[in-house]
Motif scaffolding. Sequence first.
Motif, PDB file in Angstrom:
ATOM      1  N   ALA A  65       0.832  -1.200   0.000  1.00 25.79           N
ATOM      2  CA  ALA A  65       0.000   0.000   0.000  1.00 25.79           C
ATOM      3  C   ALA A  65       0.865   1.247   0.000  1.00 25.79           C
ATOM      4  N   ASN A  66       0.266   2.387  -0.396  1.00 29.18           N
ATOM      5  CA  ASN A  66       0.965   3.656  -0.567  1.00 29.18           C
ATOM      6  C   ASN A  66       2.019   3.539  -1.659  1.00 29.18           C
ATOM      7  N   CYS A  67       1.647   2.844  -2.720  1.00 25.31           N
ATOM      8  CA  CYS A  67       2.617   2.524  -3.771  1.00 25.31           C
ATOM      9  C   CYS A  67       1.867   2.268  -5.081  1.00 25.31           C
ATOM     10  N   LEU A 120       4.933   1.042 -12.513  1.00 26.30           N
ATOM     11  CA  LEU A 120       5.142  -0.365 -12.159  1.00 26.30           C
ATOM     12  C   LEU A 120       6.595  -0.767 -12.368  1.00 26.30           C
ATOM     13  N   ASP A 121       7.244  -0.200 -13.378  1.00 29.39           N
ATOM     14  CA  ASP A 121       8.659  -0.505 -13.616  1.00 29.39           C
ATOM     15  C   ASP A 121       9.533   0.006 -12.471  1.00 29.39           C
ATOM     16  N   GLU A 122       9.244   1.203 -11.967  1.00 26.48           N
ATOM     17  CA  GLU A 122      10.012   1.747 -10.839  1.00 26.48           C
ATOM     18  C   GLU A 122       9.838   0.880  -9.600  1.00 26.48           C
ATOM     19  N   ILE A 123       8.634   0.408  -9.384  1.00 26.76           N
ATOM     20  CA  ILE A 123       8.368  -0.445  -8.220  1.00 26.76           C
ATOM     21  C   ILE A 123       9.121  -1.765  -8.349  1.00 26.76           C
ATOM     22  N   ALA A 124       9.082  -2.350  -9.542  1.00 29.13           N
ATOM     23  CA  ALA A 124       9.806  -3.612  -9.763  1.00 29.13           C
ATOM     24  C   ALA A 124      11.297  -3.433  -9.538  1.00 29.13           C
ATOM     25  N   SER A 125      11.846  -2.305  -9.982  1.00 33.58           N
ATOM     26  CA  SER A 125      13.270  -2.040  -9.820  1.00 33.58           C
ATOM     27  C   SER A 125      13.650  -1.950  -8.344  1.00 33.58           C
ATOM     28  N   ALA A 126      12.799  -1.325  -7.541  1.00 32.89           N
ATOM     29  CA  ALA A 126      13.091  -1.187  -6.112  1.00 32.89           C
ATOM     30  C   ALA A 126      13.012  -2.532  -5.399  1.00 32.89           C
ATOM     31  N   PHE A 127      12.049  -3.361  -5.765  1.00 28.83           N
ATOM     32  CA  PHE A 127      11.847  -4.624  -5.063  1.00 28.83           C
ATOM     33  C   PHE A 127      12.770  -5.742  -5.570  1.00 28.83           C
ATOM     34  N   CYS A 128      13.338  -5.591  -6.762  1.00 26.34           N
ATOM     35  CA  CYS A 128      14.196  -6.654  -7.287  1.00 26.34           C
ATOM     36  C   CYS A 128      15.518  -6.757  -6.537  1.00 26.34           C
ATOM     37  N   LYS A 129      15.814  -5.812  -5.665  1.00 28.59           N
ATOM     38  CA  LYS A 129      17.021  -5.895  -4.846  1.00 28.59           C
ATOM     39  C   LYS A 129      16.964  -7.062  -3.871  1.00 28.59           C
ATOM     40  N   PHE A 130      15.778  -7.588  -3.640  1.00 30.57           N
ATOM     41  CA  PHE A 130      15.604  -8.679  -2.682  1.00 30.57           C
ATOM     42  C   PHE A 130      15.437 -10.040  -3.366  1.00 30.57           C
ATOM     43  N   GLY A 131      15.414 -10.045  -4.685  1.00 28.86           N
ATOM     44  CA  GLY A 131      15.274 -11.302  -5.412  1.00 28.86           C
ATOM     45  C   GLY A 131      14.555 -11.085  -6.737  1.00 28.86           C
ATOM     46  N   GLU A 132      14.361 -12.160  -7.473  1.00 29.70           N
ATOM     47  CA  GLU A 132      13.738 -12.080  -8.796  1.00 29.70           C
ATOM     48  C   GLU A 132      12.255 -11.737  -8.679  1.00 29.70           C
ATOM     49  N   ASP A 179       8.547  -2.850   5.119  1.00 27.77           N
ATOM     50  CA  ASP A 179       7.252  -2.582   5.747  1.00 27.77           C
ATOM     51  C   ASP A 179       7.379  -1.521   6.838  1.00 27.77           C
ATOM     52  N   GLY A 180       6.654  -0.426   6.693  1.00 24.74           N
ATOM     53  CA  GLY A 180       6.656   0.637   7.684  1.00 24.74           C
ATOM     54  C   GLY A 180       7.863   1.541   7.630  1.00 24.74           C
ATOM     55  N   HIS A 181       8.693   1.370   6.612  1.00 28.61           N
ATOM     56  CA  HIS A 181       9.916   2.164   6.507  1.00 28.61           C
ATOM     57  C   HIS A 181       9.902   3.008   5.235  1.00 28.61           C
ATOM     58  N   SER A 182      10.687   4.051   5.265  1.00 33.31           N
ATOM     59  CA  SER A 182      10.838   4.904   4.089  1.00 33.31           C
ATOM     60  C   SER A 182      11.710   4.202   3.058  1.00 33.31           C
ATOM     61  N   CYS A 183      11.247   4.178   1.809  1.00 32.02           N
ATOM     62  CA  CYS A 183      12.000   3.535   0.729  1.00 32.02           C
ATOM     63  C   CYS A 183      12.638   4.613  -0.138  1.00 32.02           C
ATOM     64  N   SER A 184      13.947   4.742  -0.068  1.00 30.90           N
ATOM     65  CA  SER A 184      14.652   5.799  -0.803  1.00 30.90           C
ATOM     66  C   SER A 184      14.534   5.609  -2.313  1.00 30.90           C
ATOM     67  N   ASP A 185      14.413   4.361  -2.771  1.00 31.21           N
ATOM     68  CA  ASP A 185      14.296   4.094  -4.210  1.00 31.21           C
ATOM     69  C   ASP A 185      12.922   4.470  -4.761  1.00 31.21           C
ATOM     70  N   LEU A 186      11.966   4.726  -3.883  1.00 27.52           N
ATOM     71  CA  LEU A 186      10.611   5.080  -4.309  1.00 27.52           C
ATOM     72  C   LEU A 186      10.224   6.444  -3.745  1.00 27.52           C
ATOM     73  N   GLY A 187      11.161   7.370  -3.818  1.00 31.59           N
ATOM     74  CA  GLY A 187      10.883   8.745  -3.420  1.00 31.59           C
ATOM     75  C   GLY A 187      10.705   8.949  -1.931  1.00 31.59           C
ATOM     76  N   GLY A 188      11.194   8.010  -1.135  1.00 31.05           N
ATOM     77  CA  GLY A 188      11.077   8.150   0.311  1.00 31.05           C
ATOM     78  C   GLY A 188       9.719   7.789   0.869  1.00 31.05           C
TER      79      GLY A 188
END
Length: 341
Positions: A23-25, A33-45, A77-86
């Motif tokens: 949520a909030n995304c 959706l591409d930006e979101i995938a790029s941020a989350f791919c740091k944890f796996g495929e 979860d519950g943290h600021s994500c720098s790759d997604l604009g904080g």
Amino acid sequence: MGTSRFTRPKGLDGESTPNLFVANCGPAVGLSLDEIASAFCKFGEVCGVYPADESGARVIVSYSEVGSAQAALKALDGHSCSDLGGRVLHIRNSILRPPSQVKDSVSVCLLDSELGIPGIYLLHDFVTTEEEEELLAAVDGRPWKSLSKRRVQHYGYEFLYEARNVNTEQQLGELPHFVSPILEKISLFPHIEKAEDVTLDQLTVNEYPPGVGLSPHIDTHSTFEGLIFSLSLAGPCIMEFRRYSQGTWLPSSLSSTGMQEQNPDYCSSFTRRSIFLPPRSMLLLSGEGRYAWHHYIPHHKVDMVRDNMIRRGSRRVSFTFRKVRAVPCQCEFPQYCDSQK
């Protein structure tokens, strides 16, 4: 959309899955959706990022491995994500819905050449942003007529919804002066044969609020000639076209809007195509595309276009220009033609 293959189930937070509800995304908060995938791919495929609902602010991130999903959940979860604009993300586990709940979809074209339907053409940026603003201001300065789900204005001739026709003896007057520049551009439309009559005498302006579309229909053959122009303003949408395998016109299939709607009990098999209509684009329906293909605007607040989720905006306004028919239709598609039935 409302048809995502995933859901956030109650009471699942203790169960590990490869899918995360985030949520909030999403596009509604300025994230593709591409930006979101790029941020989350740091944890796996990442197998894919999907809209979770029509809000545009919640997505599903699907990993190939459960461990990757849980690592992302713990870290973000519950943290600021720098790759997604904080942005501070709120994440839970999600599960895959049964296949029976997945609604079929059709690939959305961006160009009329990709659509492949004879007689359907789309010109992008048919008007400028300044012309768009002027046209919207002009209609907003005039009275609207409210229908059940949208507002309309009629010029030239009023469409009589009860009679499903126009009264040619009660002309409202000439088309308004503020569309004169549009009519001049239409006369130069590149896909019109020189021998074709582009004199247009009827205009319907439709205002669609978010989530409102149109049921599948063909503009009645006996009422309008073969060239129909539709200018999209203010907001985008997708338009779907359907060619039914039987397609015989039935009187009972005429809708309250006066358009020929296919009876779904009579014919359930059809070919589907879809195209994205951006603001300021002009669509031409002619030939086979006008006479034999039903057109349809899905009742969505968000459209999926090439893996991008696009919100329709606070309103979409269309200017549809037509010519009232003076003689019965003699088109090459009698199975769809009320004049020939």
